[in-house]
Design a protein around this motif. Structure first.
Motif, PDB file in Angstrom:
ATOM      1  N   GLU A  64      -2.715  -7.609  -5.942  1.00 20.44           N
ATOM      2  CA  GLU A  64      -3.884  -7.096  -5.221  1.00 20.44           C
ATOM      3  C   GLU A  64      -4.408  -8.218  -4.329  1.00 20.44           C
ATOM      4  O   GLU A  64      -4.763  -9.300  -4.816  1.00 20.44           O
ATOM      5  N   SER A  67       0.842  -1.212   0.000  1.00 21.56           N
ATOM      6  CA  SER A  67       0.000   0.000   0.000  1.00 21.56           C
ATOM      7  C   SER A  67       0.871   1.253   0.000  1.00 21.56           C
ATOM      8  O   SER A  67       0.643   2.200   0.745  1.00 21.56           O
ATOM      9  N   SER A 118       0.080   1.884  -6.865  1.00 18.28           N
ATOM     10  CA  SER A 118       0.875   0.661  -6.986  1.00 18.28           C
ATOM     11  C   SER A 118       1.038   0.247  -8.446  1.00 18.28           C
ATOM     12  O   SER A 118       2.144  -0.113  -8.893  1.00 18.28           O
ATOM     13  N   HIS A 119      -0.049   0.288  -9.212  1.00 20.65           N
ATOM     14  CA  HIS A 119       0.033  -0.126 -10.610  1.00 20.65           C
ATOM     15  C   HIS A 119       0.890   0.836 -11.432  1.00 20.65           C
ATOM     16  O   HIS A 119       1.704   0.404 -12.261  1.00 20.65           O
ATOM     17  N   VAL A 137      -1.102  -4.405  -2.629  1.00 23.80           N
ATOM     18  CA  VAL A 137      -2.150  -3.472  -2.220  1.00 23.80           C
ATOM     19  C   VAL A 137      -3.422  -4.267  -1.999  1.00 23.80           C
ATOM     20  O   VAL A 137      -3.674  -5.267  -2.673  1.00 23.80           O
ATOM     21  N   ALA A 184      -7.147  -5.320  -2.340  1.00 26.88           N
ATOM     22  CA  ALA A 184      -8.136  -5.154  -3.404  1.00 26.88           C
ATOM     23  C   ALA A 184      -9.301  -4.285  -2.969  1.00 26.88           C
ATOM     24  O   ALA A 184     -10.013  -3.726  -3.813  1.00 26.88           O
ATOM     25  N   ARG A 198      -4.653   1.840  -5.098  1.00 22.36           N
ATOM     26  CA  ARG A 198      -4.421   0.787  -6.082  1.00 22.36           C
ATOM     27  C   ARG A 198      -3.760   1.353  -7.333  1.00 22.36           C
ATOM     28  O   ARG A 198      -2.843   0.754  -7.897  1.00 22.36           O
ATOM     29  N   GLU A 206      -8.916  -1.558  -1.109  1.00 22.89           N
ATOM     30  CA  GLU A 206      -8.450  -0.202  -0.830  1.00 22.89           C
ATOM     31  C   GLU A 206      -9.024   0.766  -1.860  1.00 22.89           C
ATOM     32  O   GLU A 206      -9.629   0.378  -2.870  1.00 22.89           O
TER      33      GLU A 206
END
Length: 258
Positions: free
Chosen positions: A216, A137, A198-199, A186, A188, A195, A190
């Motif tokens: 995730e 996260s 992170s991606h 992270v 799923a 999210r 959140e």
């Protein structure tokens, strides 16, 4: 947080950590948990969250038992908090803590962290101070924080936020003196913002040559995302064990960065 506190107390009761100073300040210390009878166990470093302005390392001692059971030692630093110090000073402190462990072991450790700790783990990997990093996260781009109440303590302006955002930092690759692996985990459940961070981080660093991935974790939010770290048999603990062992097998012993 109450569950974290309970787990932390139980961890200390079962296995008292060694306290190691990495600087002169009252909060400039780390707690090192070492598996019984395994003084040469691979060491990982966990950096706690709290948006750089709350909590301390002791609140997260509950992370230690699952790793200890798999033969991995765990160092958990405490650092000063905003607004008493700047985010830049906090980064300097976690650098010093990580280098303290590196000096003790002779290799760049796995560094993993939650939320603000994920931000710092990525920064240390970029600098070549970590052999691998796992950001749970993580917050990699600080610009979105400028318009939130969090910035009352951080006191960031756009220039500072950009400069301190690891999403803009040099990407470790095969020719750099550190590791190349960054895992972004992270929950799923959140927010879309967490999210997305992170991606985006994994995509940008991956395109530039780092070994990145995103995981995730189903059914978990920004706080419960740490739950798998308390279970010795979880896939997440297995991944940390794998990375910590890989770092300990590092064959290059370059000089410590300035």
């Amino acid at each position: 947080m109450a569950r974290w506190a309970g787990r932390a107390e139980a961890a200390r009761a079962a296995h008292a950590p060694e306290r190691i100073a990495y600087g002169p300040g009252a909060r400039e210390g780390l707690d090192l948990f070492t598996p019984e009878g395994q003084p040469e166990a691979p060491v990982a470093v966990f950096l706690h969250g709290g948006y750089w302005q709350a909590l301390d390392g002791a609140a997260f001692h509950g992370v230690a038992p699952a790793l200890l059971s798999q033969g991995i030692a765990l160092a958990i630093p405490t650092y000063d908090l905003a607004p008493a110090v700047s985010l830049g000073q906090i980064l300097r402190q976690v650098r010093a803590a990580t280098e303290r462990i590196r000096a003790r072991t002779g290799y760049r450790p796995l560094v993993f962290g939650h939320s603000a700790g994920g931000h710092m783990a990525a920064a240390l990997l970029s600098e070549g101070r970590a052999g691998a990093a796992v950001a749970i996260s993580g917050v990699f781009d600080l610009l979105p924080l400028l318009e939130t109440s969090l910035n009352a303590a951080l006191r960031l302006d756009p220039l500072m936020a950009t400069a301190l955002s690891p999403i803009h930092w040099p990407v470790p690759d095969g020719s750099s003196p550190g590791g190349t692996t960054l895992d972004c985990w992270v929950g799923a459940d959140e927010s879309a913002g967490f999210r997305r961070q992170s991606h985006t981080m994994a995509d940008r660093w991956g395109a530039a040559g780092a070994d990145t991935s995103v995981r995730e974790l189903a059914g978990l939010n920004h706080f419960t995302v740490l739950d798998p770290l308390f279970e010795a048999g979880s896939p997440e603990v297995a991944r940390l064990v794998e990375l910590a062992r890989d770092c300990a097998r590092e064959t290059h012993r370059e000089a410590t960065p300035a």
